[in-house]
Design a protein around this motif. Sequence first.
Motif, PDB file in Angstrom:
ATOM      1  N   MET A 220      50.363  31.914 -31.710  1.00 39.26           N
ATOM      2  CA  MET A 220      49.690  32.645 -30.640  1.00 39.26           C
ATOM      3  C   MET A 220      48.887  31.663 -29.796  1.00 39.26           C
ATOM      4  O   MET A 220      48.161  30.826 -30.312  1.00 39.26           O
ATOM      5  CB  MET A 220      48.764  33.704 -31.252  1.00 39.26           C
ATOM      6  N   ALA A 221      49.003  31.767 -28.506  1.00 33.77           N
ATOM      7  CA  ALA A 221      48.286  30.886 -27.581  1.00 33.77           C
ATOM      8  C   ALA A 221      46.804  31.257 -27.558  1.00 33.77           C
ATOM      9  O   ALA A 221      46.437  32.412 -27.737  1.00 33.77           O
ATOM     10  CB  ALA A 221      48.871  31.007 -26.180  1.00 33.77           C
ATOM     11  N   THR A 222      45.977  30.270 -27.335  1.00 35.95           N
ATOM     12  CA  THR A 222      44.550  30.513 -27.180  1.00 35.95           C
ATOM     13  C   THR A 222      44.313  31.240 -25.873  1.00 35.95           C
ATOM     14  O   THR A 222      44.855  30.861 -24.834  1.00 35.95           O
ATOM     15  CB  THR A 222      43.778  29.187 -27.185  1.00 35.95           C
ATOM     16  N   LYS A 223      43.519  32.269 -25.941  1.00 34.85           N
ATOM     17  CA  LYS A 223      43.142  33.012 -24.742  1.00 34.85           C
ATOM     18  C   LYS A 223      41.680  32.713 -24.449  1.00 34.85           C
ATOM     19  O   LYS A 223      40.911  32.405 -25.344  1.00 34.85           O
ATOM     20  CB  LYS A 223      43.348  34.508 -24.940  1.00 34.85           C
ATOM     21  N   ILE A 224      41.319  32.797 -23.182  1.00 31.34           N
ATOM     22  CA  ILE A 224      39.939  32.542 -22.772  1.00 31.34           C
ATOM     23  C   ILE A 224      39.308  33.870 -22.384  1.00 31.34           C
ATOM     24  O   ILE A 224      39.822  34.585 -21.521  1.00 31.34           O
ATOM     25  CB  ILE A 224      39.890  31.564 -21.580  1.00 31.34           C
ATOM     26  N   PHE A 225      38.195  34.201 -23.037  1.00 33.68           N
ATOM     27  CA  PHE A 225      37.415  35.397 -22.723  1.00 33.68           C
ATOM     28  C   PHE A 225      36.014  34.951 -22.327  1.00 33.68           C
ATOM     29  O   PHE A 225      35.358  34.238 -23.078  1.00 33.68           O
ATOM     30  CB  PHE A 225      37.302  36.323 -23.943  1.00 33.68           C
ATOM     31  N   VAL A 226      35.578  35.331 -21.157  1.00 33.62           N
ATOM     32  CA  VAL A 226      34.244  34.977 -20.680  1.00 33.62           C
ATOM     33  C   VAL A 226      33.504  36.279 -20.372  1.00 33.62           C
ATOM     34  O   VAL A 226      34.019  37.130 -19.655  1.00 33.62           O
ATOM     35  CB  VAL A 226      34.317  34.108 -19.403  1.00 33.62           C
ATOM     36  N   ASN A 227      32.311  36.436 -20.938  1.00 30.83           N
ATOM     37  CA  ASN A 227      31.479  37.603 -20.677  1.00 30.83           C
ATOM     38  C   ASN A 227      30.264  37.174 -19.877  1.00 30.83           C
ATOM     39  O   ASN A 227      29.666  36.136 -20.169  1.00 30.83           O
ATOM     40  CB  ASN A 227      30.970  38.212 -21.994  1.00 30.83           C
ATOM     41  N   TYR A 228      29.900  37.966 -18.881  1.00 31.47           N
ATOM     42  CA  TYR A 228      28.668  37.662 -18.173  1.00 31.47           C
ATOM     43  C   TYR A 228      28.050  38.923 -17.589  1.00 31.47           C
ATOM     44  O   TYR A 228      28.727  39.914 -17.364  1.00 31.47           O
ATOM     45  CB  TYR A 228      28.840  36.552 -17.134  1.00 31.47           C
ATOM     46  N   PRO A 229      26.727  38.849 -17.368  1.00 34.67           N
ATOM     47  CA  PRO A 229      25.989  40.036 -16.937  1.00 34.67           C
ATOM     48  C   PRO A 229      26.082  40.289 -15.434  1.00 34.67           C
ATOM     49  O   PRO A 229      26.133  39.356 -14.640  1.00 34.67           O
ATOM     50  CB  PRO A 229      24.548  39.710 -17.329  1.00 34.67           C
ATOM     51  N   ILE A 230      26.095  41.581 -15.110  1.00 35.83           N
ATOM     52  CA  ILE A 230      26.070  42.009 -13.705  1.00 35.83           C
ATOM     53  C   ILE A 230      25.105  43.200 -13.617  1.00 35.83           C
ATOM     54  O   ILE A 230      24.762  43.813 -14.626  1.00 35.83           O
ATOM     55  CB  ILE A 230      27.482  42.380 -13.181  1.00 35.83           C
ATOM     56  N   SER A 231      24.670  43.513 -12.425  1.00 35.98           N
ATOM     57  CA  SER A 231      23.721  44.618 -12.278  1.00 35.98           C
ATOM     58  C   SER A 231      24.361  45.901 -11.774  1.00 35.98           C
ATOM     59  O   SER A 231      23.886  46.989 -12.082  1.00 35.98           O
ATOM     60  CB  SER A 231      22.581  44.209 -11.338  1.00 35.98           C
ATOM     61  N   ASP A 232      25.439  45.804 -11.010  1.00 38.27           N
ATOM     62  CA  ASP A 232      26.068  46.984 -10.418  1.00 38.27           C
ATOM     63  C   ASP A 232      27.562  46.919 -10.729  1.00 38.27           C
ATOM     64  O   ASP A 232      28.301  46.147 -10.119  1.00 38.27           O
ATOM     65  CB  ASP A 232      25.818  46.988  -8.908  1.00 38.27           C
ATOM     66  N   LEU A 233      27.995  47.729 -11.670  1.00 34.51           N
ATOM     67  CA  LEU A 233      29.368  47.653 -12.159  1.00 34.51           C
ATOM     68  C   LEU A 233      30.392  47.941 -11.069  1.00 34.51           C
ATOM     69  O   LEU A 233      31.363  47.190 -10.914  1.00 34.51           O
ATOM     70  CB  LEU A 233      29.558  48.603 -13.347  1.00 34.51           C
ATOM     71  N   GLU A 234      30.207  48.985 -10.305  1.00 30.48           N
ATOM     72  CA  GLU A 234      31.199  49.332  -9.274  1.00 30.48           C
ATOM     73  C   GLU A 234      31.276  48.257  -8.193  1.00 30.48           C
ATOM     74  O   GLU A 234      32.364  47.891  -7.748  1.00 30.48           O
ATOM     75  CB  GLU A 234      30.908  50.704  -8.677  1.00 30.48           C
ATOM     76  N   ARG A 235      30.134  47.736  -7.785  1.00 29.19           N
ATOM     77  CA  ARG A 235      30.113  46.666  -6.774  1.00 29.19           C
ATOM     78  C   ARG A 235      30.838  45.426  -7.305  1.00 29.19           C
ATOM     79  O   ARG A 235      31.641  44.818  -6.600  1.00 29.19           O
ATOM     80  CB  ARG A 235      28.666  46.326  -6.420  1.00 29.19           C
ATOM     81  N   SER A 236      30.601  45.082  -8.559  1.00 29.88           N
ATOM     82  CA  SER A 236      31.240  43.904  -9.150  1.00 29.88           C
ATOM     83  C   SER A 236      32.737  44.109  -9.332  1.00 29.88           C
ATOM     84  O   SER A 236      33.523  43.187  -9.108  1.00 29.88           O
ATOM     85  CB  SER A 236      30.579  43.559 -10.487  1.00 29.88           C
ATOM     86  N   LYS A 237      33.150  45.291  -9.717  1.00 27.77           N
ATOM     87  CA  LYS A 237      34.584  45.568  -9.840  1.00 27.77           C
ATOM     88  C   LYS A 237      35.265  45.407  -8.479  1.00 27.77           C
ATOM     89  O   LYS A 237      36.335  44.790  -8.383  1.00 27.77           O
ATOM     90  CB  LYS A 237      34.813  46.978 -10.397  1.00 27.77           C
ATOM     91  N   ALA A 238      34.662  45.927  -7.431  1.00 28.71           N
ATOM     92  CA  ALA A 238      35.239  45.798  -6.091  1.00 28.71           C
ATOM     93  C   ALA A 238      35.307  44.332  -5.666  1.00 28.71           C
ATOM     94  O   ALA A 238      36.308  43.886  -5.096  1.00 28.71           O
ATOM     95  CB  ALA A 238      34.429  46.612  -5.085  1.00 28.71           C
ATOM     96  N   PHE A 239      34.259  43.581  -5.954  1.00 29.73           N
ATOM     97  CA  PHE A 239      34.214  42.164  -5.587  1.00 29.73           C
ATOM     98  C   PHE A 239      35.329  41.390  -6.290  1.00 29.73           C
ATOM     99  O   PHE A 239      36.105  40.674  -5.660  1.00 29.73           O
ATOM    100  CB  PHE A 239      32.846  41.567  -5.939  1.00 29.73           C
ATOM    101  N   TYR A 240      35.427  41.517  -7.600  1.00 30.67           N
ATOM    102  CA  TYR A 240      36.394  40.718  -8.343  1.00 30.67           C
ATOM    103  C   TYR A 240      37.838  41.153  -8.125  1.00 30.67           C
ATOM    104  O   TYR A 240      38.736  40.317  -8.157  1.00 30.67           O
ATOM    105  CB  TYR A 240      36.021  40.665  -9.829  1.00 30.67           C
ATOM    106  N   THR A 241      38.072  42.419  -7.866  1.00 22.59           N
ATOM    107  CA  THR A 241      39.444  42.812  -7.533  1.00 22.59           C
ATOM    108  C   THR A 241      39.821  42.270  -6.151  1.00 22.59           C
ATOM    109  O   THR A 241      40.982  41.934  -5.919  1.00 22.59           O
ATOM    110  CB  THR A 241      39.672  44.331  -7.627  1.00 22.59           C
ATOM    111  N   ALA A 242      38.850  42.129  -5.247  1.00 23.75           N
ATOM    112  CA  ALA A 242      39.128  41.517  -3.942  1.00 23.75           C
ATOM    113  C   ALA A 242      39.534  40.050  -4.100  1.00 23.75           C
ATOM    114  O   ALA A 242      40.274  39.513  -3.279  1.00 23.75           O
ATOM    115  CB  ALA A 242      37.908  41.635  -3.019  1.00 23.75           C
TER     116      ALA A 242
END
Length: 146
Positions: free
Chosen positions: A1-23
């Motif tokens: 199995m290949a190594t996968k990279i998972f990065v977690n980080y904090p945000i304040s506004d989930l919907e705003r961040s989802k829109a930003f990163y999908t853009a």
Amino acid sequence: MATKIFVNYPISDLERSKAFYTALGATIDPRFTDDNGACLVWGEDIITMILKREFFASFTDKQVADPATTAQMQLAFSRDSREEVDAVVEAGLAAGGTEPKPAQDYGFMYSRDMEDPDGNIVAFIFMEPAAVEQGPEAYMAAQAQA
């Protein structure tokens, strides 16, 4: 199995961040997305989790840094050309991101940094394929001789 990279980080506004990163080109995996965070898929082996600050804090006893004032990490994603770097950064700027400094052109590598709406740093880079193969010093020396 290949190594996968998972990065977690904090945000304040989930919907705003989802829109930003999908853009920027990430897709949301709904299986691992709820009211506390979202799973962003960048590729088969690269996943980031954007987590509401209070939920992120439940994973550590340390103080959670405020990305608006403290740099704790920088995500960097490669792109296949300078034009792709420019296009993704322009999409991020249109989606509410900011560019904290001008593009950086090192000859063998082109990089642009941006900050998401919370201040987390995301970089997009293009590196000349020959520089990857030869190393930056050898590539730049060959360019100087050409």
